[in-house]
Design an enzyme around this catalytic site. Structure first.
Site, PDB file in Angstrom:
ATOM      1  CD  GLU A 135     118.889  71.708 114.458  1.00  0.00           C
ATOM      2  OE1 GLU A 135     119.060  72.885 114.786  1.00  0.00           O
ATOM      3  OE2 GLU A 135     117.942  71.342 113.732  1.00  0.00           O
ATOM      4  CD  GLU A 173     113.012  67.719 113.510  1.00  0.00           C
ATOM      5  OE1 GLU A 173     113.007  68.711 112.758  1.00  0.00           O
ATOM      6  OE2 GLU A 173     113.597  67.712 114.609  1.00  0.00           O
TER       7      GLU A 173
END
Ligand code: GLA
Length: 396
Positions: free
Chosen positions: A180, A312
């Site tokens: 991220e 995910e």
């Protein structure tokens, strides 16, 4: 004898047992071959997320062993979990000391059961204790300078990668090196940065950025590449993020990875987290356009020479009256994933994080917002939902 443990060769043995002759006609006729075996026919591993508590539960262990050949630790491999402040403060060299006990328990579970691991993650600004960036690892210490921080980061990455490879050789097949680092919009990065490297997150400074600089992502990849070259060059290195299928983030990630791969291939692929749908609300869930965007993004990264992992996956649903629609959406999503590998294998791993329904989780909880109570492919009692059957149908 631990009856709950299957030998390391169990996956290979099971793989030779499934022979299908005719096309299945109905869900009832669909083979109950393990999901990971069906996924393997399409070129990807089938994974999920575990934590130290879940791997102790017998029913959960069986579910993992039956259907999955890849696991990811939810938090235990992250720096904020491994770093031990007290012992680090006492280290005369100024280098960090790690506590691996929780992470090792998960790696051991994987090793004993012949399951591979996505190791997640070496560098992530979120929840990162800021003492890691300070002199003497003291909460009130001054921030160290760039050169010293780079030494620390190199040491940390090398130690961690080496620890797992030495203690659990061959268990880890990839590392998420950075998580991220790309902002969603211009409010959390410098407006003129085409790579959109995150300078802050929800008001908290990204110390990797401020102490090291905008090149912290490539520096981390360089250190990780050196560490895997030394220990096990087969370990693939990934950049992992959410919203990897939305513009402008997708393009920024593309620019970032192209820039760090310019001289040498440091990054092998993109981890596409796969939270799909409204955050904490039904509006925006199960939108067919997201499936299209996801598929285009896999292609976009493949065209840059990168593998894709769905890391995910949580196809969100907050409304149980929409269960049938959710199963359909799951089926279409997996059709798209199987399609992605039609000409060439570009998608090599898919991990479900929204795994089990939980109708009673409080609406205010982070987990509710992240996954939604009805996004699972298993019911709360770990029986298979229609979603599982649809995945089986698509991957036959
Ligand atoms: C991000 C991280 C995961 C996890 C989720 C929250 O996606 O990559 O490790 O922390 O947030 O559940």
């Amino acid at each position: 004898i631990l009856l709950t443990l299957t030998p390391a060769c169990s996956k290979q043995t099971a793989a030779t047992q499934t022979v299908k002759s005719a096309e299945p006609q109905t869900a009832a006729e669909i083979s109950t071959a393990p999901l990971y075996e069906l996924a393997a026919k399409h070129g990807f591993k089938f994974g999920t997320v575990v934590n130290p508590q879940s791997i102790k539960k017998i029913a959960f262990q069986s579910m993992i062993k039956n259907d999955f050949n890849s696991i990811t630790a939810s938090n235990e491999f992250k720096a904020y979990s491994l770093l031990a402040q007290g012992p680090s403060m006492n280290n005369a060299q100024g280098m960090p000391v790690m506590n691996y006990s929780q992470a090792d328990a998960i790696a051991k579970f994987a090793q004993e059961n012949g399951i591979k691991m996505r190791a997640h993650v070496l560098v992530w600004d979120a929840y990162m204790p800021d003492w890691f960036f300070r002199e003497g690892f003291r909460g009130d210490g001054a921030f160290v300078d760039r050169d010293f921080m780079l030494k620390r980061l190199e040491y940390y990455i090398n130690e961690v990668v080496t620890h797992f490879e030495e203690n659990f050789p061959g268990v880890i097949y990839c590392w998420d090196v950075v998580n991220e680092a790309v902002a969603d919009g211009t409010n959390e990065c410098n407006a003129d940065d085409e790579r959109m490297i995150r300078t802050s997150r929800s008001g908290t400074t990204n110390h990797f950025y401020t102490v090291i600089g905008p090149d912290y992502v490539e520096q981390a990849f360089k250190f990780a590449r050196a560490a895997v070259n030394k220990t096990n060059p087969e370990i693939k290195l990934f950049y992992n993020d959410y919203n990897t299928f939305y513009t402008p983030k997708k393009e920024a990630i593309g620019k970032l990875i192209q820039s760090i791969n310019r001289d040498e291939k440091l990054c092998d692929g993109i981890g596409m987290q796969g939270y799909v749908g409204g955050y904490g609300k039904q509006e925006g869930c199960m939108n067919p356009n997201d499936i299209k965007l996801f598929s285009q993004a896999i292609k976009f990264y493949a065209d840059l020479g990168l593998e894709a992992h769905v890391t995910e996956l949580a196809l969100r649903n907050y409304d149980n009256s929409k269960a049938a629609e959710h199963a359909d959406f799951y089926e279409k999503f997996f059709q798209m994933l199987a399609e992605a590998n039609k000409e060439k294998t570009v998608l090599t791993s898919v991990s479900i994080w929204g795994l089990v329904d939980n109708a009673v989780m409080p609406k205010s909880s982070y987990e509710y917002k992240m996954n939604g109570p009805f996004c699972g492919i298993y019911n709360y009692n770990l029986s298979k939902k229609e979603e599982c059957k649809r995945i089986e149908k698509v991957l036959q």
